[in-house]
Motif scaffolding. Structure first.
Motif, PDB file in Angstrom:
ATOM      1  N   GLU A  10     -22.462 -39.252  51.582  1.00  0.00           N
ATOM      2  CA  GLU A  10     -22.988 -37.904  51.877  1.00  0.00           C
ATOM      3  C   GLU A  10     -22.907 -37.622  53.333  1.00  0.00           C
ATOM      4  OE1 GLU A  10     -26.630 -38.224  49.420  1.00  0.00           O
ATOM      5  OE2 GLU A  10     -25.773 -37.907  47.637  1.00  0.00           O
ATOM      6  N   ALA A  11     -23.463 -38.655  54.066  1.00  0.00           N
ATOM      7  CA  ALA A  11     -23.625 -38.438  55.487  1.00  0.00           C
ATOM      8  C   ALA A  11     -22.261 -38.032  56.146  1.00  0.00           C
ATOM      9  CB  ALA A  11     -24.402 -39.662  56.175  1.00  0.00           C
ATOM     10  N   THR A  12     -21.261 -38.623  55.636  1.00  0.00           N
ATOM     11  CA  THR A  12     -20.112 -38.550  56.329  1.00  0.00           C
ATOM     12  C   THR A  12     -19.374 -37.158  55.973  1.00  0.00           C
ATOM     13  OG1 THR A  12     -19.283 -40.990  56.086  1.00  0.00           O
ATOM     14  CG2 THR A  12     -17.394 -39.121  56.218  1.00  0.00           C
ATOM     15  N   LEU A  13     -19.815 -36.578  54.737  1.00  0.00           N
ATOM     16  CA  LEU A  13     -19.363 -35.346  54.382  1.00  0.00           C
ATOM     17  C   LEU A  13     -20.290 -34.168  55.119  1.00  0.00           C
ATOM     18  CD1 LEU A  13     -18.671 -35.674  50.511  1.00  0.00           C
ATOM     19  CD2 LEU A  13     -17.163 -35.544  52.684  1.00  0.00           C
ATOM     20  N   GLU A  14     -21.361 -34.546  55.290  1.00  0.00           N
ATOM     21  CA  GLU A  14     -22.105 -33.541  56.231  1.00  0.00           C
ATOM     22  C   GLU A  14     -21.521 -33.530  57.518  1.00  0.00           C
ATOM     23  OE1 GLU A  14     -26.197 -34.924  56.362  1.00  0.00           O
ATOM     24  OE2 GLU A  14     -26.491 -34.524  54.328  1.00  0.00           O
ATOM     25  N   ALA A  15     -21.260 -34.703  58.064  1.00  0.00           N
ATOM     26  CA  ALA A  15     -20.537 -34.582  59.311  1.00  0.00           C
ATOM     27  C   ALA A  15     -19.015 -33.786  59.414  1.00  0.00           C
ATOM     28  CB  ALA A  15     -20.213 -36.011  60.061  1.00  0.00           C
ATOM     29  N   VAL A  16     -18.452 -33.766  58.364  1.00  0.00           N
ATOM     30  CA  VAL A  16     -17.284 -33.459  58.162  1.00  0.00           C
ATOM     31  C   VAL A  16     -17.741 -31.863  57.998  1.00  0.00           C
ATOM     32  CG1 VAL A  16     -15.463 -33.077  56.465  1.00  0.00           C
ATOM     33  CG2 VAL A  16     -15.997 -35.125  57.166  1.00  0.00           C
ATOM     34  N   ALA A  17     -18.603 -31.563  57.328  1.00  0.00           N
ATOM     35  CA  ALA A  17     -19.017 -29.999  57.115  1.00  0.00           C
ATOM     36  C   ALA A  17     -19.304 -29.431  58.560  1.00  0.00           C
ATOM     37  CB  ALA A  17     -20.116 -29.827  56.225  1.00  0.00           C
ATOM     38  N   ALA A  18     -20.121 -30.257  59.424  1.00  0.00           N
ATOM     39  CA  ALA A  18     -20.646 -29.553  60.611  1.00  0.00           C
ATOM     40  C   ALA A  18     -19.304 -29.200  61.589  1.00  0.00           C
ATOM     41  CB  ALA A  18     -21.289 -30.637  60.967  1.00  0.00           C
ATOM     42  N   ALA A  19     -18.316 -30.077  61.394  1.00  0.00           N
ATOM     43  CA  ALA A  19     -17.162 -29.999  62.356  1.00  0.00           C
ATOM     44  C   ALA A  19     -16.160 -28.841  61.506  1.00  0.00           C
ATOM     45  CB  ALA A  19     -16.560 -31.374  62.574  1.00  0.00           C
ATOM     46  N   ASP A  20     -16.441 -28.603  60.346  1.00  0.00           N
ATOM     47  CA  ASP A  20     -15.562 -27.657  59.420  1.00  0.00           C
ATOM     48  C   ASP A  20     -14.119 -28.283  59.142  1.00  0.00           C
ATOM     49  OD1 ASP A  20     -14.961 -25.457  58.045  1.00  0.00           O
ATOM     50  OD2 ASP A  20     -14.293 -24.113  59.612  1.00  0.00           O
ATOM     51  N   ALA A  21     -14.182 -29.585  59.139  1.00  0.00           N
ATOM     52  CA  ALA A  21     -12.815 -30.443  59.231  1.00  0.00           C
ATOM     53  C   ALA A  21     -12.188 -30.423  57.766  1.00  0.00           C
ATOM     54  CB  ALA A  21     -13.083 -31.916  59.671  1.00  0.00           C
ATOM     55  N   LEU A  22     -12.943 -29.921  56.874  1.00  0.00           N
ATOM     56  CA  LEU A  22     -12.376 -29.754  55.327  1.00  0.00           C
ATOM     57  C   LEU A  22     -13.147 -28.631  54.723  1.00  0.00           C
ATOM     58  CD1 LEU A  22     -12.275 -33.472  54.045  1.00  0.00           C
ATOM     59  CD2 LEU A  22     -10.323 -32.152  54.735  1.00  0.00           C
ATOM     60  N   PRO A  23     -12.074 -28.003  54.161  1.00  0.00           N
ATOM     61  CA  PRO A  23     -12.922 -26.911  53.295  1.00  0.00           C
ATOM     62  C   PRO A  23     -14.150 -27.129  52.495  1.00  0.00           C
ATOM     63  CG  PRO A  23     -10.735 -27.258  52.252  1.00  0.00           C
ATOM     64  CD  PRO A  23     -10.706 -28.154  53.813  1.00  0.00           C
ATOM     65  N   PRO A  24     -15.092 -26.282  51.961  1.00  0.00           N
ATOM     66  CA  PRO A  24     -15.949 -26.723  51.341  1.00  0.00           C
ATOM     67  C   PRO A  24     -15.677 -27.241  49.832  1.00  0.00           C
ATOM     68  CG  PRO A  24     -16.418 -24.482  52.231  1.00  0.00           C
ATOM     69  CD  PRO A  24     -15.051 -25.082  52.685  1.00  0.00           C
ATOM     70  N   GLU A  25     -14.655 -26.555  49.378  1.00  0.00           N
ATOM     71  CA  GLU A  25     -14.179 -27.077  48.060  1.00  0.00           C
ATOM     72  C   GLU A  25     -13.450 -28.512  47.982  1.00  0.00           C
ATOM     73  OE1 GLU A  25     -10.831 -24.219  49.522  1.00  0.00           O
ATOM     74  OE2 GLU A  25     -12.978 -24.424  49.408  1.00  0.00           O
ATOM     75  N   SER A  26     -12.936 -28.915  49.134  1.00  0.00           N
ATOM     76  CA  SER A  26     -12.420 -30.432  49.313  1.00  0.00           C
ATOM     77  C   SER A  26     -13.595 -31.160  49.552  1.00  0.00           C
ATOM     78  CB  SER A  26     -11.636 -30.472  50.388  1.00  0.00           C
ATOM     79  OG  SER A  26     -10.396 -29.662  50.381  1.00  0.00           O
ATOM     80  N   ARG A  27     -14.749 -30.933  50.252  1.00  0.00           N
ATOM     81  CA  ARG A  27     -15.947 -31.697  50.104  1.00  0.00           C
ATOM     82  C   ARG A  27     -16.551 -31.902  48.821  1.00  0.00           C
ATOM     83  NH1 ARG A  27     -16.654 -28.040  54.659  1.00  0.00           N
ATOM     84  NH2 ARG A  27     -18.603 -27.286  53.521  1.00  0.00           N
ATOM     85  N   GLU A  28     -16.832 -30.839  48.185  1.00  0.00           N
ATOM     86  CA  GLU A  28     -17.355 -30.689  46.908  1.00  0.00           C
ATOM     87  C   GLU A  28     -16.671 -31.862  45.813  1.00  0.00           C
ATOM     88  OE1 GLU A  28     -17.861 -26.755  45.647  1.00  0.00           O
ATOM     89  OE2 GLU A  28     -18.906 -26.257  47.073  1.00  0.00           O
ATOM     90  N   ALA A  29     -15.383 -31.649  46.166  1.00  0.00           N
ATOM     91  CA  ALA A  29     -14.550 -32.506  45.012  1.00  0.00           C
ATOM     92  C   ALA A  29     -14.632 -34.143  45.466  1.00  0.00           C
ATOM     93  CB  ALA A  29     -13.170 -32.323  45.145  1.00  0.00           C
ATOM     94  N   LEU A  30     -14.863 -34.378  46.657  1.00  0.00           N
ATOM     95  CA  LEU A  30     -14.764 -35.401  47.259  1.00  0.00           C
ATOM     96  C   LEU A  30     -16.222 -36.238  46.708  1.00  0.00           C
ATOM     97  CD1 LEU A  30     -13.282 -35.183  50.783  1.00  0.00           C
ATOM     98  CD2 LEU A  30     -12.603 -36.853  48.959  1.00  0.00           C
ATOM     99  N   LEU A  31     -17.287 -35.362  46.994  1.00  0.00           N
ATOM    100  CA  LEU A  31     -18.637 -35.884  46.546  1.00  0.00           C
ATOM    101  C   LEU A  31     -18.928 -36.037  45.079  1.00  0.00           C
ATOM    102  CD1 LEU A  31     -21.556 -36.422  47.348  1.00  0.00           C
ATOM    103  CD2 LEU A  31     -22.134 -34.012  47.319  1.00  0.00           C
ATOM    104  N   ALA A  32     -18.040 -35.179  44.277  1.00  0.00           N
ATOM    105  CA  ALA A  32     -18.262 -35.354  43.078  1.00  0.00           C
ATOM    106  C   ALA A  32     -17.608 -36.674  42.423  1.00  0.00           C
ATOM    107  CB  ALA A  32     -17.598 -34.227  42.486  1.00  0.00           C
ATOM    108  N   ALA A  33     -16.372 -36.921  43.251  1.00  0.00           N
ATOM    109  CA  ALA A  33     -15.766 -38.234  42.890  1.00  0.00           C
ATOM    110  C   ALA A  33     -16.556 -39.198  43.167  1.00  0.00           C
ATOM    111  CB  ALA A  33     -14.250 -38.315  43.710  1.00  0.00           C
ATOM    112  N   ALA A  34     -17.322 -39.396  44.249  1.00  0.00           N
ATOM    113  CA  ALA A  34     -18.011 -40.395  44.763  1.00  0.00           C
ATOM    114  C   ALA A  34     -19.049 -41.016  43.707  1.00  0.00           C
ATOM    115  CB  ALA A  34     -18.469 -40.355  46.203  1.00  0.00           C
ATOM    116  N   ARG A  35     -19.644 -39.965  43.178  1.00  0.00           N
ATOM    117  CA  ARG A  35     -20.926 -39.797  42.294  1.00  0.00           C
ATOM    118  C   ARG A  35     -20.210 -40.552  41.056  1.00  0.00           C
ATOM    119  NH1 ARG A  35     -23.727 -34.194  43.912  1.00  0.00           N
ATOM    120  NH2 ARG A  35     -25.131 -35.026  45.542  1.00  0.00           N
ATOM    121  N   ARG A  36     -19.045 -40.345  40.771  1.00  0.00           N
ATOM    122  CA  ARG A  36     -18.452 -40.967  39.525  1.00  0.00           C
ATOM    123  C   ARG A  36     -18.086 -42.571  39.467  1.00  0.00           C
ATOM    124  NH1 ARG A  36     -13.697 -36.877  37.969  1.00  0.00           N
ATOM    125  NH2 ARG A  36     -13.535 -38.428  36.591  1.00  0.00           N
ATOM    126  N   ILE A  37     -18.096 -42.844  40.813  1.00  0.00           N
ATOM    127  CA  ILE A  37     -17.564 -44.460  40.860  1.00  0.00           C
ATOM    128  C   ILE A  37     -18.663 -45.325  41.030  1.00  0.00           C
ATOM    129  CG2 ILE A  37     -16.101 -45.662  42.342  1.00  0.00           C
ATOM    130  CD1 ILE A  37     -14.465 -43.378  43.396  1.00  0.00           C
TER     131      ILE A  37
END
Length: 245
Positions: A134-161
């Protein structure tokens, strides 16, 4: 009197000078905080602890230390959990993860769990904690390094593992995002460990508080039968260790 720090994967790889002044011990299990308190610890820092393959630190061990006038600090992992659970009885919680548990914004113990290597390999983390995802994806979001839908997909995947199996390659693979190598490169560039940041904050707080008087809440610790048995076992263990040294 010593200042004892129970840590492992959360502080793996940090500059050793940051740990100066602390007697560093492995992730704490049942009886370890009690043993530290019974052998004259000046202060106790709890960062990492066992919880899956062995009995965890009891809350009552922490309360015993506090009742004896020994400040107990918690952050990052097991320390954040116990800090939130024992704050009303004088344990001192530090950091964002502690605050999330204490406020109820976070409730799952597994959010801070990781698989890690044994002592011979410095308790190196072998998986990624959800709080660090979550902290890493927040940093990615702050830098706008990945689009929101990609970050959401990554977070959803992480929560499933499961926490023992959560690695960045597996998170990316499960997310279904194209160009996995590029996504992993972004995550590596913005990787941030909230657990490590909170653990370092705990060290700073303990250094800042060193020498200050500690007065915990006024309560009488009820030494139940289970606690008496644990204390007896810890006393026997300490005698064995003394005889072997």
């Amino acid at each position: 009197m010593t200042t004892i720090l129970f840590t492992g994967p959360s502080l793996h790889g940090v500059d050793a000078t940051l740990l100066e002044g602390f007697e560093v011990r492995p992730p704490a299990g049942c009886g370890d905080v009690l043993a530290a308190a019974m052998t004259g610890a000046r202060a106790i820092g709890l960062v990492d602890g066992v919880f899956d393959h062995a009995p965890s630190v009891w809350h009552k061990e922490i309360l015993y230390a506090v009742s004896e006038g020994i400040p107990v600090y918690g952050a990052a992992s097991m320390g954040a959990l116990r800090g939130a659970e024992c704050a009303a009885y004088g344990m001192i919680g530090v950091g964002r993860i502690f605050e999330d548990y204490a406020s109820g914004r976070r409730v799952a113990d597994a959010d801070v769990g990781v698989a890690h290597a044994p002592a011979d390999f410095g308790y190196a983390p072998l998986s990624v904690a959800l709080v660090d995802v979550e902290a890493t994806l927040e940093a990615v979001a702050a830098a706008d390094a990945l689009p929101p839908e990609s970050r959401e997909a990554l977070l959803a995947a992480a929560r499933r593992i499961h926490f023992k199996e959560r690695t960045w390659p597996d998170v990316v693979a499960l997310s279904g995002l194209a160009d996995a190598d590029a996504v992993e490169a972004v995550l590596e560039s913005y990787a941030f460990s909230q657990k490590q940041a909170d653990a370092l904050a705990l060290l700073e707080r303990m250094r800042a508080d060193a020498g200050k008087p500690f007065t915990g809440p006024d309560f009488t610790l009820s030494q139940s039968g289970f606690f008496v048995v644990l204390r007896r076992r810890v006393e026997e263990r300490l005698l064995r260790e003394a005889a072997e040294s």
